[in-house]
Design a protein around this motif. Structure first.
Motif, PDB file in Angstrom:
ATOM      1  N   LEU A  28     -11.082 -40.022  34.203  1.00  0.00           N
ATOM      2  CA  LEU A  28     -11.815 -38.925  33.566  1.00  0.00           C
ATOM      3  C   LEU A  28     -12.000 -39.179  32.075  1.00  0.00           C
ATOM      4  N   THR A  29     -10.943 -39.608  31.403  1.00  0.00           N
ATOM      5  CA  THR A  29     -11.042 -39.823  29.958  1.00  0.00           C
ATOM      6  C   THR A  29     -11.940 -41.007  29.624  1.00  0.00           C
ATOM      7  N   GLN A  30     -12.075 -41.968  30.545  1.00  0.00           N
ATOM      8  CA  GLN A  30     -12.921 -43.125  30.277  1.00  0.00           C
ATOM      9  C   GLN A  30     -14.391 -42.864  30.600  1.00  0.00           C
ATOM     10  N   THR A  31     -14.646 -42.027  31.608  1.00  0.00           N
ATOM     11  CA  THR A  31     -16.030 -41.780  32.018  1.00  0.00           C
ATOM     12  C   THR A  31     -16.684 -40.629  31.253  1.00  0.00           C
ATOM     13  N   MET A  32     -15.899 -39.723  30.703  1.00  0.00           N
ATOM     14  CA  MET A  32     -16.475 -38.580  30.008  1.00  0.00           C
ATOM     15  C   MET A  32     -17.353 -38.991  28.825  1.00  0.00           C
ATOM     16  N   LEU A  37     -22.796 -39.493  26.513  1.00  0.00           N
ATOM     17  CA  LEU A  37     -23.823 -40.328  25.897  1.00  0.00           C
ATOM     18  C   LEU A  37     -25.136 -40.221  26.665  1.00  0.00           C
ATOM     19  N   LEU A  38     -25.070 -40.301  27.972  1.00  0.00           N
ATOM     20  CA  LEU A  38     -26.288 -40.227  28.777  1.00  0.00           C
ATOM     21  C   LEU A  38     -26.911 -38.842  28.698  1.00  0.00           C
ATOM     22  N   PHE A  39     -26.071 -37.803  28.736  1.00  0.00           N
ATOM     23  CA  PHE A  39     -26.603 -36.437  28.705  1.00  0.00           C
ATOM     24  C   PHE A  39     -27.176 -36.110  27.328  1.00  0.00           C
ATOM     25  N   PHE A  40     -26.372 -36.300  26.275  1.00  0.00           N
ATOM     26  CA  PHE A  40     -26.839 -35.984  24.930  1.00  0.00           C
ATOM     27  C   PHE A  40     -28.007 -36.875  24.532  1.00  0.00           C
ATOM     28  N   GLY A  41     -27.896 -38.163  24.852  1.00  0.00           N
ATOM     29  CA  GLY A  41     -28.909 -39.110  24.410  1.00  0.00           C
ATOM     30  C   GLY A  41     -30.276 -38.854  24.995  1.00  0.00           C
ATOM     31  N   TYR A  42     -30.327 -38.396  26.244  1.00  0.00           N
ATOM     32  CA  TYR A  42     -31.618 -38.212  26.896  1.00  0.00           C
ATOM     33  C   TYR A  42     -32.072 -36.757  26.950  1.00  0.00           C
ATOM     34  N   VAL A  43     -31.136 -35.812  26.836  1.00  0.00           N
ATOM     35  CA  VAL A  43     -31.514 -34.394  26.846  1.00  0.00           C
ATOM     36  C   VAL A  43     -31.691 -33.879  25.425  1.00  0.00           C
ATOM     37  N   PHE A  58     -27.763 -43.311  16.699  1.00  0.00           N
ATOM     38  CA  PHE A  58     -27.019 -42.387  15.845  1.00  0.00           C
ATOM     39  C   PHE A  58     -25.835 -41.793  16.608  1.00  0.00           C
ATOM     40  N   LEU A  59     -26.036 -41.549  17.904  1.00  0.00           N
ATOM     41  CA  LEU A  59     -25.046 -40.831  18.708  1.00  0.00           C
ATOM     42  C   LEU A  59     -23.856 -41.696  19.097  1.00  0.00           C
ATOM     43  N   VAL A  60     -24.066 -42.975  19.378  1.00  0.00           N
ATOM     44  CA  VAL A  60     -22.986 -43.827  19.871  1.00  0.00           C
ATOM     45  C   VAL A  60     -21.786 -43.826  18.926  1.00  0.00           C
ATOM     46  N   PRO A  61     -21.946 -44.081  17.616  1.00  0.00           N
ATOM     47  CA  PRO A  61     -20.769 -44.019  16.731  1.00  0.00           C
ATOM     48  C   PRO A  61     -20.137 -42.629  16.696  1.00  0.00           C
ATOM     49  N   GLY A  62     -20.967 -41.587  16.737  1.00  0.00           N
ATOM     50  CA  GLY A  62     -20.422 -40.234  16.716  1.00  0.00           C
ATOM     51  C   GLY A  62     -19.565 -39.944  17.933  1.00  0.00           C
ATOM     52  N   LEU A  63     -20.011 -40.383  19.108  1.00  0.00           N
ATOM     53  CA  LEU A  63     -19.222 -40.176  20.324  1.00  0.00           C
ATOM     54  C   LEU A  63     -17.942 -41.007  20.307  1.00  0.00           C
ATOM     55  N   LEU A  64     -18.011 -42.198  19.734  1.00  0.00           N
ATOM     56  CA  LEU A  64     -16.796 -43.000  19.603  1.00  0.00           C
ATOM     57  C   LEU A  64     -15.737 -42.244  18.792  1.00  0.00           C
ATOM     58  N   VAL A  65     -16.170 -41.647  17.701  1.00  0.00           N
ATOM     59  CA  VAL A  65     -15.227 -40.928  16.839  1.00  0.00           C
ATOM     60  C   VAL A  65     -14.767 -39.633  17.499  1.00  0.00           C
ATOM     61  N   ALA A  66     -15.674 -38.928  18.182  1.00  0.00           N
ATOM     62  CA  ALA A  66     -15.281 -37.712  18.896  1.00  0.00           C
ATOM     63  C   ALA A  66     -14.236 -38.030  19.955  1.00  0.00           C
ATOM     64  N   ALA A 114      -8.731 -48.680  23.159  1.00  0.00           N
ATOM     65  CA  ALA A 114      -9.430 -49.946  22.910  1.00  0.00           C
ATOM     66  C   ALA A 114     -10.060 -50.478  24.190  1.00  0.00           C
ATOM     67  N   ALA A 115      -9.321 -50.390  25.302  1.00  0.00           N
ATOM     68  CA  ALA A 115      -9.856 -50.863  26.574  1.00  0.00           C
ATOM     69  C   ALA A 115     -11.032 -50.005  27.024  1.00  0.00           C
ATOM     70  N   GLY A 116     -10.941 -48.695  26.813  1.00  0.00           N
ATOM     71  CA  GLY A 116     -12.013 -47.802  27.229  1.00  0.00           C
ATOM     72  C   GLY A 116     -13.254 -47.896  26.364  1.00  0.00           C
ATOM     73  N   THR A 117     -13.098 -48.414  25.152  1.00  0.00           N
ATOM     74  CA  THR A 117     -14.246 -48.559  24.265  1.00  0.00           C
ATOM     75  C   THR A 117     -15.226 -49.618  24.774  1.00  0.00           C
ATOM     76  N   VAL A 118     -14.715 -50.619  25.472  1.00  0.00           N
ATOM     77  CA  VAL A 118     -15.568 -51.732  25.928  1.00  0.00           C
ATOM     78  C   VAL A 118     -16.666 -51.257  26.874  1.00  0.00           C
ATOM     79  N   PRO A 119     -16.353 -50.562  27.993  1.00  0.00           N
ATOM     80  CA  PRO A 119     -17.450 -50.108  28.867  1.00  0.00           C
ATOM     81  C   PRO A 119     -18.382 -49.127  28.181  1.00  0.00           C
ATOM     82  N   PHE A 120     -17.846 -48.308  27.281  1.00  0.00           N
ATOM     83  CA  PHE A 120     -18.710 -47.363  26.570  1.00  0.00           C
ATOM     84  C   PHE A 120     -19.730 -48.103  25.713  1.00  0.00           C
TER      85      PHE A 120
END
Length: 260
Positions: A28-32, A37-43, A58-66, A114-120
């Motif tokens: 859950l924490t890795q897929t959220m 990203l998909l929802f915010f980025g396209y909606v 613009f959104l990708v760095p923001g989601l990384l920090v969130a 760190a591991a979860g950042t890779v697929p994101f």
């Protein structure tokens, strides 16, 4: 120091094993973040002044920090769970460094992050995000991100040791979802009303998000912003230093003394 390193490594292994035995929460924490990203980025992207790939960059760095700020929630819940179930009391009776348990938890959280950042980031590349600032600056951005996650986890652990109840920690941790909303993680803070813009720009998440955008080369530093956002790398490091300077001694002392 060698004792701390040995005990801390043992607690790091315990935390990683604990996370492996709870795959549902880990998934859950890795897929959220990817879902957001998909929802915010396209909606949301279709309704903002920077639609399409520009907003997703613009959104990708923001989601990384969130996501990194979510260390407050995970640290709080795990510390409260250990305290509520008596695990912390059993660990406290062992002949080991009092710093090792919270340090191991924080270190394990950084490893998983760190591991979860890779697929994101791979999904980010698929939707149009690119690293424009060069590999060294990108490495600095990732290092800053993990440092911020480390600092947020210590803050969460102290709050979890205070609550001592996993249900209360879960409810309180849910409130941390508001922190990225009061920042520039998802939208530029420049378009917010005056007082709300001030709150957003002094939010640590805004400084770190701006620093990542600058280091990745995704967006320039905004003009006329508050000091932490106008000097995002220095502001981010200062925020991390403040969080660690305040919550590391508080968490260690709280853990060492238990409920007294």
């Amino acid at each position: 120091m060698s004792m701390l390193a040995y005990d801390g490594t043992a607690m790091l292994g315990r935390q990683l094993l604990r996370m492996r035995n709870n795959p549902g929460l880990l998934i859950l924490t890795q897929t959220m973040p990817v879902s957001m990203l998909l929802f915010f980025g396209y909606v949301f992207g279709s309704a903002l002044a920077m639609p399409g790939e520009a907003y997703r960059s613009f959104l990708v760095p923001g989601l990384l920090v969130a996501t990194a700020a979510g260390g407050v929630m995970t640290g709080m819940f795990q510390a409260a769970q250990d305290t509520h179930r008596g695990v912390a009391n059993r660990l406290r009776t062992l002949p080991m460094s009092r710093v090792a348990v919270p340090l191991g938890q924080a270190a394990a959280d950084v490893v998983v992050t760190a591991a979860g950042t890779v697929p994101f980031l791979l999904v980010g590349l698929a939707v149009g995000w690119r690293v424009e600032g060069g590999p060294l600056r990108a490495a600095g951005a990732l290092g800053l991100l993990l440092l911020f996650r480390f600092a947020c986890t210590w803050a969460g652990m102290y709050l979890g040791l205070l609550t001592r109840n996993e249900e209360a920690a879960g409810q309180l941790g849910g409130a941390t979802f508001l922190l990225p909303l009061l920042s520039s993680a998802y939208i530029p803070a420049g378009g917010l009303p005056g007082w709300l813009r001030t709150v957003a720009e002094w939010n640590p998440i805004s400084a770190v998000a701006t620093a990542l955008r600058d280091l990745f080369g995704n967006a320039p530093v905004p003009d006329g912003a508050a000091w932490p956002v106008a000097h995002p790398v220095a502001g981010s490091l200062l925020w991390c230093a403040v969080l660690l300077g305040v919550f590391v001694p508080l968490a260690v002392r709280r853990y060492a003394h238990g409920e007294r």
